[in-house]
Scaffold this active site. Sequence first.
Site, PDB file in Angstrom:
ATOM      1  N   ASP A 115     -21.489  24.040  12.138  1.00  0.00           N
ATOM      2  CA  ASP A 115     -21.323  23.729  13.553  1.00  0.00           C
ATOM      3  C   ASP A 115     -22.246  22.568  13.899  1.00  0.00           C
ATOM      4  O   ASP A 115     -23.360  22.461  13.344  1.00  0.00           O
ATOM      5  CB  ASP A 115     -21.660  24.944  14.426  1.00  0.00           C
ATOM      6  CG  ASP A 115     -21.354  24.689  15.899  1.00  0.00           C
ATOM      7  OD1 ASP A 115     -20.176  24.825  16.288  1.00  0.00           O
ATOM      8  OD2 ASP A 115     -22.284  24.334  16.650  1.00  0.00           O
ATOM      9  N   GLU A 133     -23.924  20.046  17.141  1.00  0.00           N
ATOM     10  CA  GLU A 133     -24.143  19.709  18.546  1.00  0.00           C
ATOM     11  C   GLU A 133     -24.219  18.192  18.623  1.00  0.00           C
ATOM     12  O   GLU A 133     -24.803  17.538  17.728  1.00  0.00           O
ATOM     13  CB  GLU A 133     -25.419  20.345  19.081  1.00  0.00           C
ATOM     14  CG  GLU A 133     -25.442  21.865  18.998  1.00  0.00           C
ATOM     15  CD  GLU A 133     -24.289  22.528  19.729  1.00  0.00           C
ATOM     16  OE1 GLU A 133     -23.801  21.957  20.726  1.00  0.00           O
ATOM     17  OE2 GLU A 133     -23.866  23.612  19.306  1.00  0.00           O
ATOM     18  N   HIS A 137     -24.262  27.573  22.063  1.00  0.00           N
ATOM     19  CA  HIS A 137     -24.230  26.106  21.949  1.00  0.00           C
ATOM     20  C   HIS A 137     -25.431  25.552  21.193  1.00  0.00           C
ATOM     21  O   HIS A 137     -25.825  24.399  21.400  1.00  0.00           O
ATOM     22  CB  HIS A 137     -24.114  25.447  23.331  1.00  0.00           C
ATOM     23  CG  HIS A 137     -22.813  25.704  24.013  1.00  0.00           C
ATOM     24  ND1 HIS A 137     -21.616  25.190  23.581  1.00  0.00           N
ATOM     25  CD2 HIS A 137     -22.517  26.464  25.106  1.00  0.00           C
ATOM     26  CE1 HIS A 137     -20.643  25.602  24.367  1.00  0.00           C
ATOM     27  NE2 HIS A 137     -21.158  26.377  25.312  1.00  0.00           N
TER      28      HIS A 137
END
Length: 595
Positions: free
Chosen positions: A36, A38, A178
Amino acid sequence: MSRGSASTAEPGRWEAQRSFDELGRPLRDVTFTVVDLETTGGSAAGGSMITEIGAVKVRGGEVLGEFQTLVDPGLAIPPFIAVLTGITDSMVVGAPRIEAALPAFLEFAAGTCLVAHNAPFDVGFLKHFAEQQGRPWPAFEVVDTARLARRVVTRDETPDCKLSSLARLFRSGTTPDHRALTDARATVDVLHGLIARLGALGVHTLEELATFNGRVTSAQRRKRHLAEHLPHAPGVYLFRDDADRVLYVGTSKDLRTRVRTYFTASETRSRMGEMVGLAARVDHVVCATPLEAEVRELRLIAEHTPRYNRRSRFPHKVHFLKLTRETWPRLSLVRRVLDDDADYLGPFSSRGTAEKCLAALHDTFPVRQCSDRLGREPSRSPCVLAEMQRCLSPCDGSVDPTTYAAVVRQVRDALLTRPDRVVEVINERMGGLAAEERFEEAGTHRDRLAAFVRAASRTQRLTALARLPEVVAARRDDDGRWSVHVVRHGRLAAAGVIPPGADAHDFVRVLRAGAETVLPAPGPVPAASAEESEKVLRWLEAPGVRLVEVEGEWTCPVGGAGRHLALHDAVHQSRLTLVPFDDRRGLRPVHRPAR
């Protein structure tokens, strides 16, 4: 069709040695790297940067390792991104730049299958910066949990397929927030939940997971065992029902992989789902070369007329234009070629196309159009075509045999060697109609001319090949081996691949000796279907093909119809790209600022 000895050795080896790779890689044995990111925005190409990379490596439900690093984006993090992710400018001060973070991640993920939620976003960023750094992108296999969820999770279970919604559905031990590593951990739980659900649908290997589509029914999946006996080799496959009727014939460079897709891949055609539902077994024919597979497919479709092959509905319904051999010759539409020394144009799969060609010839040459048998000196009343000056009217003695025969020779020349007269006459007529703004009539003549030029060019090329008793040609394949084909009177008679270290001359000699005996067909047609001969021609004309032996003369007329083909093909292609004024689906408004 015969085959060289090399073509039988490979299939046998595949049958005897069925490795785990052939059966597919069980999901429990696959190492996944769940990643993942950001970022500062939604587009790497638009200038957005990565601020954090998080990844978890798992296999068989066990966590093997984790990777996490903040990344200095080299620019200020937008305030709304900082609020969303909790990553601020002060946090990334001193963090590695992407030039150092990306190689570290790629080393961590090496040799694994990448997994991400909305994978095009995360993988797209990683690939962008790899390209920017001049770093080759590893050949990762990629699984998108969002895509899988949209195929197995219903709206009754969750209103959307966001990571947070799926984490709640599958009772993840981690709540997405997040941050890259936290979200990667939650994605691991979602992946395991999806794999468990897919296992109940018959998806057990990485190959099946990668090609899964929710529209493939469980009944189709339960029949995936029908592909297990097939080899990884080029050839033809035949689906049969429980009464041994052939339902469908197809071809592939890898039989097992292709047939598997009917049970596990994104096969969305309802007809194919219906066909698989009726299938009881899958037979196959291993072929030495892809060309042999394509030819065998055509022959099997013609032989069995399977109900699920669209092109097999009327495989024998073809038409020809015939210039008859009689005292007063004429043009006529016929269904087959006879050994009668007449001249033929075709075959046509569509009667409408044949009629367009016939009209183009009648527009150019005033030969009779009646089907009556006329003697040497007929004495009948002329028809309306004679009064319109569109027929020389041999029926009432208006023309002598010598003059009429001269016009027939022009027709024969247009059919066999030089279509210039047809092209000139119809182009002149189109010009006159366009000048009078009779565009619809001009379009009719344009279509007639295009149909004639294509048919004449095709007939001339096929006739040239059909006349040859034998052509032997070879081409080096991508694997370095030589494929050899023997073609007799337009029919593929043998195919083989020269084994490494074998004497090429001896191999070709043996292949020719064992090739199918082919007798010439009547008239100008090949001793095979026109579609087969065209496939053979395309291979013979392909780059890299070397002619080994040619028996006879392989020639096409210099002034033949092929000279005019490029223009008509270009016109046809341009018409396909036009958007009609009453069809605005393809049009988009364009905003132009005021000056």
